[in-house]
Design a protein around this motif. Structure first.
Motif, mmCIF file in Angstrom:
data_model
loop_
_atom_site.group_PDB
_atom_site.id
_atom_site.type_symbol
_atom_site.label_atom_id
_atom_site.label_comp_id
_atom_site.label_asym_id
_atom_site.label_seq_id
_atom_site.Cartn_x
_atom_site.Cartn_y
_atom_site.Cartn_z
ATOM 1 N N LEU A 73 0.914 4.908 1.632
ATOM 2 C CA LEU A 73 0.278 5.666 2.708
ATOM 3 C C LEU A 73 -0.075 7.068 2.241
ATOM 4 O O LEU A 73 0.745 7.769 1.661
ATOM 5 C CB LEU A 73 1.203 5.737 3.921
ATOM 6 N N GLN A 74 -1.313 7.462 2.470
ATOM 7 C CA GLN A 74 -1.793 8.790 2.107
ATOM 8 C C GLN A 74 -1.576 9.794 3.240
ATOM 9 O O GLN A 74 -1.449 10.986 3.005
ATOM 10 C CB GLN A 74 -3.290 8.747 1.772
ATOM 11 N N ALA A 131 -4.537 4.886 3.263
ATOM 12 C CA ALA A 131 -3.651 4.282 2.265
ATOM 13 C C ALA A 131 -4.468 3.856 1.050
ATOM 14 O O ALA A 131 -5.695 3.727 1.116
ATOM 15 C CB ALA A 131 -2.937 3.069 2.853
ATOM 16 N N LEU A 156 -6.881 0.452 6.813
ATOM 17 C CA LEU A 156 -6.190 1.535 6.115
ATOM 18 C C LEU A 156 -6.991 2.112 4.950
ATOM 19 O O LEU A 156 -7.167 3.332 4.846
ATOM 20 C CB LEU A 156 -4.820 1.064 5.621
ATOM 21 N N VAL A 189 0.842 -1.192 0.000
ATOM 22 C CA VAL A 189 0.000 0.000 0.000
ATOM 23 C C VAL A 189 0.878 1.243 0.000
ATOM 24 O O VAL A 189 2.031 1.206 0.428
ATOM 25 C CB VAL A 189 -0.946 0.038 1.223
ATOM 26 N N ALA A 237 -4.986 -3.852 5.596
ATOM 27 C CA ALA A 237 -5.178 -2.900 4.503
ATOM 28 C C ALA A 237 -6.654 -2.772 4.143
ATOM 29 O O ALA A 237 -7.184 -1.666 4.035
ATOM 30 C CB ALA A 237 -4.366 -3.323 3.282
#
Length: 148
Positions: A5-6, A36, A30, A3, A26
């Motif tokens: 990450l945002q 993410a 997330l 993933v 995830a």
């Protein structure tokens, strides 16, 4: 599952990092919380680009704050407050009062950058840290003067 990450995630990584996490973590945590997105070529390249831009912005901010730091480091600022008997203050000296004293000298400084530790409730000189940016922490001296 990989993933991107945002946002910064505690104990996992910072925004823009590409991480390998458990599929359930995830899918269930997330991604639904938009912390993410699933990693693919487009997302990964965009994340790396965003991270590079954020680093450039941070470096520029640190440079500006170092210049500001050199202009205020070690200087003494005077704050006048009303006092009663035995030089006892009515209330306390706040970060806003100190920021106004600094502003009167021509330097614009946000009151949230001042680290008082505890409220100033007496007359005297106090050393205060100013947290401008990562690694840029000058000290100023605040002289609290009483007036009748």
């Amino acid at each position: 599952m990989k993933v991107v990450l945002q946002k910064d995630v505690l104990n996992l990584g910072d925004a823009g990092d590409v991480k390998e996490v458990a599929d359930g973590y995830a899918r269930n945590f997330l991604i639904p919380r938009r912390l993410a997105v699933r990693a693919n070529d487009g997302n990964t390249k965009a994340a790396i680009h965003q991270k590079r831009l954020a680093e450039l912005k941070r470096d520029k901010r640190v440079k500006v704050m170092k210049e500001l730091s050199s202009s205020i480091d070690g200087k003494t600022y005077e704050v006048k407050v009303k006092v009663g008997e035995n030089d006892k203050l009515f209330g306390s000296v706040t970060a806003n009062d100190i920021a106004l004293a600094i502003k009167n000298t021509g330097v614009e400084l946000d009151k949230r950058k001042l680290d008082l530790g505890e409220p100033i409730k007496s007359v005297g000189e106090f050393k205060i840290k100013v947290r401008l940016a990562e690694g840029v922490v000058p000290q100023i001296v605040v002289k609290v003067v009483g007036q009748a």
